[in-house]
Motif scaffolding. Structure first.
Motif, PDB file in Angstrom:
ATOM      1  N   THR A  23     -50.805 -26.656 -45.409  1.00 11.27           N
ATOM      2  CA  THR A  23     -51.909 -27.412 -44.811  1.00 11.27           C
ATOM      3  C   THR A  23     -51.556 -28.874 -44.567  1.00 11.27           C
ATOM      4  O   THR A  23     -52.143 -29.517 -43.700  1.00 11.27           O
ATOM      5  N   ASN A  24     -50.601 -29.403 -45.331  1.00  4.44           N
ATOM      6  CA  ASN A  24     -50.215 -30.812 -45.160  1.00  4.44           C
ATOM      7  C   ASN A  24     -48.994 -30.989 -44.270  1.00  4.44           C
ATOM      8  O   ASN A  24     -48.446 -32.092 -44.165  1.00  4.44           O
ATOM      9  N   THR A  26     -47.073 -31.706 -41.011  1.00  2.69           N
ATOM     10  CA  THR A  26     -47.441 -32.466 -39.818  1.00  2.69           C
ATOM     11  C   THR A  26     -46.411 -32.401 -38.698  1.00  2.69           C
ATOM     12  O   THR A  26     -46.650 -32.935 -37.610  1.00  2.69           O
ATOM     13  N   ASP A  94     -60.424 -22.484 -35.210  1.00  2.00           N
ATOM     14  CA  ASP A  94     -60.478 -23.936 -35.396  1.00  2.00           C
ATOM     15  C   ASP A  94     -59.342 -24.645 -34.669  1.00  2.00           C
ATOM     16  O   ASP A  94     -59.543 -25.677 -34.016  1.00  2.00           O
ATOM     17  N   LYS A  95     -58.143 -24.093 -34.763  1.00  2.00           N
ATOM     18  CA  LYS A  95     -56.987 -24.725 -34.126  1.00  2.00           C
ATOM     19  C   LYS A  95     -57.095 -24.660 -32.600  1.00  2.00           C
ATOM     20  O   LYS A  95     -56.713 -25.607 -31.904  1.00  2.00           O
ATOM     21  N   ALA A  98     -59.665 -27.235 -31.554  1.00  2.00           N
ATOM     22  CA  ALA A  98     -59.136 -28.598 -31.686  1.00  2.00           C
ATOM     23  C   ALA A  98     -58.202 -28.938 -30.531  1.00  2.00           C
ATOM     24  O   ALA A  98     -58.225 -30.067 -30.009  1.00  2.00           O
ATOM     25  N   HIS A 131     -48.338 -34.649 -32.244  1.00  2.00           N
ATOM     26  CA  HIS A 131     -49.590 -34.984 -32.925  1.00  2.00           C
ATOM     27  C   HIS A 131     -49.572 -34.279 -34.275  1.00  2.00           C
ATOM     28  O   HIS A 131     -49.289 -33.080 -34.358  1.00  2.00           O
ATOM     29  N   LYS A 132     -49.880 -34.999 -35.328  1.00  2.00           N
ATOM     30  CA  LYS A 132     -49.729 -34.473 -36.681  1.00  2.00           C
ATOM     31  C   LYS A 132     -50.594 -33.247 -36.978  1.00  2.00           C
ATOM     32  O   LYS A 132     -50.299 -32.489 -37.908  1.00  2.00           O
ATOM     33  N   ASP A 133     -51.658 -33.041 -36.215  1.00  2.00           N
ATOM     34  CA  ASP A 133     -52.557 -31.914 -36.476  1.00  2.00           C
ATOM     35  C   ASP A 133     -52.123 -30.621 -35.788  1.00  2.00           C
ATOM     36  O   ASP A 133     -52.799 -29.589 -35.927  1.00  2.00           O
ATOM     37  N   PHE A 134     -50.985 -30.664 -35.070  1.00  2.00           N
ATOM     38  CA  PHE A 134     -50.614 -29.498 -34.260  1.00  2.00           C
ATOM     39  C   PHE A 134     -49.186 -29.019 -34.530  1.00  2.00           C
ATOM     40  O   PHE A 134     -48.459 -28.636 -33.616  1.00  2.00           O
TER      41      PHE A 134
END
Length: 233
Positions: A23-24, A26, A94-95, A98, A131-134
């Motif tokens: 989950t962490n 990036t 969710d992904k 986003a 992008h750190k969320d992807f």
């Protein structure tokens, strides 16, 4: 090209890859690598097709069939296909939601030059998220990349092989002044697996010769690679 949600252009197992990474996490990097050749004469492959893949799929197709479509429509379609195929609730959206909200593909691709002969086993290009969320996104695109990239590279490699044969024997066997780039032409439109395959086949061939029987290959190369039929470049 196809009216299919762009995030559905993958194998089913890719749909849950994103849920398997920490989950962490990036950052992730994936590489496109030709693993090996089953034919002894081809220890290398021509790097070709990435620019047209980016234009056709990562820009035009994703804009038309993902980013420019309503959020609710895109997410519902994705969820419906996954629920009825893999089980309700197996894949969360969710992904996907986003990414649609972000409005673009946050990726960077670094490649060896197109047209270069690359040894088997050597990475040709790499893709990473910006992008750190992807961090899940590069692998989510892997099925599409693999499906689209191998064929133009193979056809370009075959064209290169024939050009090397021409270069070796032309002066020994020909007594005219026809340019070597006109010595051979491809005639495969009717035998290919549809228009898309025919365009890729001719595009790869046209790296080594200027003769093709496939008419739409000309405007295709002009659009994808800024070629110009007027000066054969």
């Amino acid at each position: 090209m196809y009216k299919i949600n762009s995030l559905l252009l993958k194998d089913f197992y890719k749909a849950v890859h994103g849920d398997m990474i920490p989950t962490n996490m990036t950052k992730s990097v994936s590489y496109y690598t030709p693993r090996k050749s089953r034919i002894e004469r081809w220890p290398k492959v021509v790097n070709f097709g990435l620019q047209m893949f980016i234009k056709n799929w990562l820009i035009d197709e994703f804009n038309e069939n993902f980013f420019n479509r309503p959020y609710i429509e895109v997410v519902y379609e994705y969820q419906r296909v996954m629920d009825y195929s893999m089980g309700h609730g197996v894949c969360n959206t969710d992904k996907i939601a986003a990414l649609h909200n972000l409005g673009y593909l946050p990726i960077e691709i670094v490649s060896l030059p197109e047209g270069m002969l690359v040894p088997m086993g050597c990475p040709i290009f790499g893709i990473t998220n910006t992008h750190k969320d992807f961090a899940w996104l590069p692998q989510a695109l892997e099925s599409l990349i693999s499906a689209e990239m191998w064929y133009p590279m193979i056809t370009a490699t075959v064209g290169h092989t024939y050009r090397q044969i021409v270069n070796k024997y032309y002066d020994l066997t020909c007594d005219d002044n026809v340019p070597r780039r006109r010595a051979l032409g491809n005639f495969d439109f009717r035998g290919d697996m549809g228009v898309d395959a025919a365009l890729k086949a001719s595009a790869g061939w046209l790296l080594s010769f200027v003769n093709t029987a496939t008419v739409p290959a000309i405007p295709f190369m002009e659009e994808m690679y800024n070629c110009n039929i007027a000066n054969e470049e």
